[in-house]
Design a protein around this motif. Structure first.
Motif, PDB file in Angstrom:
ATOM      1  N   UNK A 293      13.089   9.111  -0.021  1.00 52.28           N
ATOM      2  CA  UNK A 293      12.455   7.966   0.347  1.00 52.28           C
ATOM      3  C   UNK A 293      11.481   7.606  -0.891  1.00 52.28           C
ATOM      4  N   UNK A 294      10.956   8.615  -1.267  1.00 51.50           N
ATOM      5  CA  UNK A 294       9.850   8.403  -2.562  1.00 51.50           C
ATOM      6  C   UNK A 294      10.620   8.362  -3.957  1.00 51.50           C
ATOM      7  N   UNK A 295      11.878   8.619  -3.992  1.00 48.21           N
ATOM      8  CA  UNK A 295      12.503   8.432  -5.186  1.00 48.21           C
ATOM      9  C   UNK A 295      12.885   7.159  -5.975  1.00 48.21           C
ATOM     10  N   UNK A 296      13.172   6.049  -5.170  1.00 49.18           N
ATOM     11  CA  UNK A 296      13.084   4.900  -5.738  1.00 49.18           C
ATOM     12  C   UNK A 296      11.686   4.252  -6.292  1.00 49.18           C
TER      13      UNK A 296
ATOM     14  N   UNK B 123       0.824  -1.208   0.147  1.00 51.33           N
ATOM     15  CA  UNK B 123      -0.080   0.003   0.017  1.00 51.33           C
ATOM     16  C   UNK B 123       0.728   1.048  -0.163  1.00 51.33           C
ATOM     17  N   UNK B 124       0.401   2.309  -0.784  1.00 54.46           N
ATOM     18  CA  UNK B 124       1.224   3.496  -0.911  1.00 54.46           C
ATOM     19  C   UNK B 124       1.696   4.284   0.196  1.00 54.46           C
ATOM     20  N   UNK B 125       0.995   4.397   1.334  1.00 50.66           N
ATOM     21  CA  UNK B 125       1.296   5.199   2.275  1.00 50.66           C
ATOM     22  C   UNK B 125       2.378   4.274   3.033  1.00 50.66           C
ATOM     23  N   UNK B 126       2.219   3.000   3.180  1.00 48.41           N
ATOM     24  CA  UNK B 126       2.943   1.820   4.070  1.00 48.41           C
ATOM     25  C   UNK B 126       4.339   1.800   3.242  1.00 48.41           C
ATOM     26  N   UNK B 127       4.292   1.888   1.992  1.00 52.04           N
ATOM     27  CA  UNK B 127       5.425   1.633   1.266  1.00 52.04           C
ATOM     28  C   UNK B 127       6.529   3.172   1.651  1.00 52.04           C
ATOM     29  N   UNK B 128       5.732   4.139   1.351  1.00 53.08           N
ATOM     30  CA  UNK B 128       6.357   5.440   1.653  1.00 53.08           C
ATOM     31  C   UNK B 128       6.989   5.580   2.928  1.00 53.08           C
ATOM     32  N   UNK B 129       6.357   5.161   3.947  1.00 50.47           N
ATOM     33  CA  UNK B 129       6.835   5.050   5.162  1.00 50.47           C
ATOM     34  C   UNK B 129       8.103   4.203   5.483  1.00 50.47           C
ATOM     35  N   UNK B 130       7.738   2.904   4.597  1.00 49.00           N
ATOM     36  CA  UNK B 130       8.927   2.176   5.047  1.00 49.00           C
ATOM     37  C   UNK B 130      10.279   2.521   4.455  1.00 49.00           C
TER      38      UNK B 130
ATOM     39  N   UNK C  75       2.139   8.023  -5.042  1.00 49.31           N
ATOM     40  CA  UNK C  75       3.327   7.887  -4.357  1.00 49.31           C
ATOM     41  C   UNK C  75       3.791   9.644  -4.189  1.00 49.31           C
ATOM     42  N   UNK C  76       4.147  10.414  -5.475  1.00 50.45           N
ATOM     43  CA  UNK C  76       4.165  11.785  -5.326  1.00 50.45           C
ATOM     44  C   UNK C  76       3.143  12.638  -4.559  1.00 50.45           C
ATOM     45  N   UNK C  77       1.701  12.429  -4.773  1.00 52.00           N
ATOM     46  CA  UNK C  77       0.883  13.176  -4.202  1.00 52.00           C
ATOM     47  C   UNK C  77       0.623  12.802  -2.711  1.00 52.00           C
ATOM     48  N   UNK C  78       0.800  11.522  -2.212  1.00 51.85           N
ATOM     49  CA  UNK C  78       1.086  11.317  -0.851  1.00 51.85           C
ATOM     50  C   UNK C  78       2.348  11.996  -0.222  1.00 51.85           C
ATOM     51  N   UNK C  79       3.251  11.936  -0.692  1.00 47.28           N
ATOM     52  CA  UNK C  79       4.384  12.538  -0.392  1.00 47.28           C
ATOM     53  C   UNK C  79       4.435  14.120  -0.214  1.00 47.28           C
ATOM     54  N   UNK C  80       3.769  14.697  -1.148  1.00 46.23           N
ATOM     55  CA  UNK C  80       3.403  16.080  -1.157  1.00 46.23           C
ATOM     56  C   UNK C  80       2.319  16.601   0.002  1.00 46.23           C
ATOM     57  N   UNK C  81       1.665  15.666   0.255  1.00 49.66           N
ATOM     58  CA  UNK C  81       0.689  16.131   1.293  1.00 49.66           C
ATOM     59  C   UNK C  81       1.172  16.184   2.691  1.00 49.66           C
TER      60      UNK C  81
END
Length: 458
Positions: A302-305, A13-20, A322-328
């Motif tokens: 963290x978002x780049x890869x 899931x997007x947020x989980x992957x971004x957090x990892x 991924x991009x929009x979640x990171x921005x928020x």
């Protein structure tokens, strides 16, 4: 690539992957920020604004060092992730190896240049008779002696993260930062004679960066059979197209960082002309501003890869999420920072120095400077996203617009009319204008991506 890393890139899931991927980089960025703050904090305990001013001036040279790390770190890791998304593991291995050794050569050249031209370069940064010798003593250890391990450590952290190992990347940066924090007071107040606090801070930073580099050497060795990471010189020559793509993404990142440092040199010279007290207050304000910026940078790294991998595998919908979640997340953090700074700015400055003039001026500075953070967060995040997609030209264009077209002219004009306040207020105008340009360019890029999504769905 191990299946667990493939699962992270493709299905988590997007947020989980971004957090990892993002939490380890945020933590490492915050620890890096803390040890940068530690230098200023401990030197500030001398209540000598000249020493604080010296640290402010020399920070630019260290950031230039980091920009060279970005050349092959960002360029190499972004391409490495995209190659993994295309299942081209062997070429990814060659790209990583090439990036490491290229970074080594560049770091050696940079350190030698400082060794040969130390005096004139320190003057160019904006030193005064009161700060010159302090600045030299710091730069000798951080850039001349410690430049190579610092640059390689940064490059290797990007490459490790690009292979999907954000935790290991974050641990390495954290170890160096914690070491620096522990050693700062020892070298500044115990091991060296009184008056050498700035040199002591430089020695501590040099040792911290060297330990980070040694740790990453161990990580590369440990992961060499599990990943594409390698330091074996037989993999040093990737395809010509891969070398071009490393520079296509990394060079814009490096140039943007160098332009930002050029802007900082202009700031330092403008503020130092107004006085050493102003320079000290400005330096502390910049350190405080690092908090939301470093968090945003951690999120971006963290978002780049994740963005690069999904862009290469043509999963554009997941990439955009991924991009929009990171921005928020970045905007929420920037908003909290503004509230804290507006309420507690005198206390923040007091933490660094107890000198009354510096506190009064720094309080005014930080209340203005914090308003810029939402614009900076969004601008940096979008530049990183473009680099992840291999769109180096677009990222370079935004960097040139931000620093060359908007930042430097606004600095010169505002400082002429309103003095030191102009140095602080100029980024609010330049990053606000850059935000408009960034938004327009991003919409154009997204239209092209949306067309690709439609073709895939047909």
């Amino acid at each position: 690539m191990k299946n667990s890393k493939k699962e992270l890139f493709e299905n988590t899931p997007i947020l989980k992957a971004l957090l990892i991927m993002g939490v380890p980089t945020i933590i490492s960025q915050l620890i890096t920020m803390i040890y940068n703050l530690a230098d200023t904090y401990f030197i500030g305990q001398t209540n000598d604004p000249f020493k604080v001013a010296a640290i402010t001036i020399v920070a630019v040279s260290y950031f230039i060092l980091n920009s060279f790390g970005n050349l092959f770190g960002v360029g190499g890791s972004s391409l490495l992730s995209r190659l993994l998304g295309k299942k081209e593991d062997e070429e990814a291995r060659k790209v990583g190896t090439f990036s490491f050794y290229s970074s080594l050569v560049l770091a050696i050249i940079y350190s030698l240049a400082w060794l040969i031209f130390l005096d004139p370069l320190v003057t160019l940064l904006g030193s005064t008779p009161n700060t010159h010798e302090y600045a030299k003593s710091y730069l000798l250890w951080v850039v001349v002696i410690g430049g190579v391990p610092a640059t390689l450590g940064l490059t290797m952290s990007h490459l490790i993260r690009g292979a999907g190992y954000a935790k290991e990347s974050g641990i390495g940066l954290a170890i160096g930062g914690i070491t620096n924090i522990i050693l700062d007071p020892l070298f500044m107040f115990v091991f060296l004679p009184k008056g050498n606090e700035v040199m002591g801070a430089g020695i501590a930073t040099c040792i911290g960066n060297t330990i980070t580099f040694i740790y990453f050497l161990f990580v590369f060795y440990k992961l060499k059979d599990k990943t594409v990471l390698s330091l074996n010189v037989k993999y040093i020559k990737p395809k010509g197209e891969s070398i071009r793509l490393v520079f296509a993404t990394g060079l814009p990142s490096c140039i943007v960082a160098l332009l930002a440092n050029t802007t900082n040199i202009v700031k330092n010279n403008l503020i130092s002309d107004l006085g050493d007290i102003e320079t000290a207050a400005f330096g502390i304000t910049q350190k405080a501003d690092m908090i939301p910026l470093n968090i945003a940078m951690g999120i971006c790294q963290g978002m780049m890869p994740l963005v690069a991998y999904n862009y290469a595998s043509k999963d554009y919908k997941r990439m955009k999420k991924f991009i929009s979640t990171a921005q928020i997340v970045s905007l929420i953090i920037a908003g909290i920072f503004i509230v804290v700074c507006e309420i507690f700015s005198p206390q923040i400055i007091w933490l660094f120095i107890k000198e009354e003039q510096t506190i009064n001026l720094g309080t005014k500075f930080i209340r203005i400077a914090c308003l810029t953070t939402p614009f900076i967060a969004v601008n940096v995040q979008k530049m990183y996203a473009l680099q992840s997609m291999g769109k180096g030209k677009e990222a370079l264009f935004l960097g040139i617009v931000r620093q060359g077209v908007f930042a430097i002219p606004s600095l010169i004009i505002l400082t002429h009319f309103v003095g030191a306040i102009g140095v602080i207020a100029a980024p609010l105008i330049s990053d606000g204008l850059t935000f408009v340009v960034t938004t327009i360019l991003y919409k154009i890029t997204y239209k092209k991506i949306d067309k690709n999504i439609q073709l895939i769905e047909q």
